[in-house]
Scaffold this motif. Structure first.
Motif, PDB file in Angstrom:
ATOM      1  N   TYR A  41       0.793  -1.227   0.000  1.00  0.00           N
ATOM      2  CA  TYR A  41       0.000   0.000   0.000  1.00  0.00           C
ATOM      3  C   TYR A  41       0.829   1.282   0.000  1.00  0.00           C
ATOM      4  CZ  TYR A  41      -4.314  -2.561   0.452  1.00  0.00           C
ATOM      5  OH  TYR A  41      -5.372  -3.386   0.215  1.00  0.00           O
ATOM      6  N   LEU A  57      -8.998   5.471  -8.345  1.00  0.00           N
ATOM      7  CA  LEU A  57      -9.379   4.649  -7.195  1.00  0.00           C
ATOM      8  C   LEU A  57     -10.893   4.610  -7.055  1.00  0.00           C
ATOM      9  CD1 LEU A  57      -6.962   5.737  -4.341  1.00  0.00           C
ATOM     10  CD2 LEU A  57      -6.950   3.605  -5.597  1.00  0.00           C
ATOM     11  N   TYR A  62     -12.831   1.009  -1.592  1.00  0.00           N
ATOM     12  CA  TYR A  62     -11.932   1.187  -0.451  1.00  0.00           C
ATOM     13  C   TYR A  62     -12.723   1.317   0.844  1.00  0.00           C
ATOM     14  CZ  TYR A  62      -7.163   1.365  -2.177  1.00  0.00           C
ATOM     15  OH  TYR A  62      -5.933   1.022  -2.663  1.00  0.00           O
ATOM     16  N   GLN A  65     -13.733  -2.110   1.859  1.00  0.00           N
ATOM     17  CA  GLN A  65     -12.571  -2.856   2.347  1.00  0.00           C
ATOM     18  C   GLN A  65     -12.208  -2.439   3.763  1.00  0.00           C
ATOM     19  OE1 GLN A  65      -9.643  -2.022  -0.675  1.00  0.00           O
ATOM     20  NE2 GLN A  65      -9.967  -3.985  -1.671  1.00  0.00           N
ATOM     21  N   GLN A  97      -5.163   0.921   4.093  1.00  0.00           N
ATOM     22  CA  GLN A  97      -6.332   1.240   3.271  1.00  0.00           C
ATOM     23  C   GLN A  97      -7.033   2.488   3.801  1.00  0.00           C
ATOM     24  OE1 GLN A  97      -8.542  -2.380   3.562  1.00  0.00           O
ATOM     25  NE2 GLN A  97      -7.353  -3.418   1.976  1.00  0.00           N
ATOM     26  N   LEU A 101      -7.767   5.887   1.727  1.00  0.00           N
ATOM     27  CA  LEU A 101      -9.139   6.391   1.647  1.00  0.00           C
ATOM     28  C   LEU A 101      -9.240   7.810   2.202  1.00  0.00           C
ATOM     29  CD1 LEU A 101     -12.106   5.819   0.960  1.00  0.00           C
ATOM     30  CD2 LEU A 101     -12.355   4.865   3.270  1.00  0.00           C
TER      31      LEU A 101
END
Length: 117
Positions: A41, A57, A62, A65, A97, A101
């Motif tokens: 990441y 994206l 996201y 997730q 993540q 985000l």
């Protein structure tokens, strides 16, 4: 290497209770998985930061997730009291993540706000 180590640990633990050697191997695999998730990441965090936006994206993806990772982390840590080597990779991945985000949402919101002025 990791697949061989994991396969050996699974086969050995299926026959008898975990030995300290197998517990150490499992802890090592958990640490390695966490490092690999971080490495996975970091380029996305860097790209999102440099581009100052989400680009291609999928923010809903996201978001899902991150939500799933939080629920899984809660279950592994709190509800089922798993070893740290089991939940650490998931928590690491969810944290990364979340950073991607948050950056994407921040830059996209800032861009929309400036555009509306």
């Amino acid at each position: 290497f990791t697949v061989s180590l994991l396969s050996t640990a699974v086969i050995m633990s299926a026959h008898k209770p975990c030995t300290p050697l197998l517990e150490n191997a499992a802890n090592g695999i958990g640490i390695l998985a966490s490092i690999l998730f971080s490495a996975m990441y970091i380029p996305q965090v860097y790209t999102t930061y440099c581009n100052k936006g989400s680009g291609a994206l999928s923010l809903p993806s996201y978001g899902l997730q991150v939500a799933g990772g939080v629920l899984l982390g809660y279950f592994q840590m709190i509800a089922s009291h798993e070893q740290w080597s089991t939940w650490l990779p998931n928590v690491t991945s969810t944290a990364e993540q979340s950073v991607v985000l948050a950056l994407a949402l921040y830059y996209d919101t800032r861009h929309r706000w400036r555009k509306s002025l």
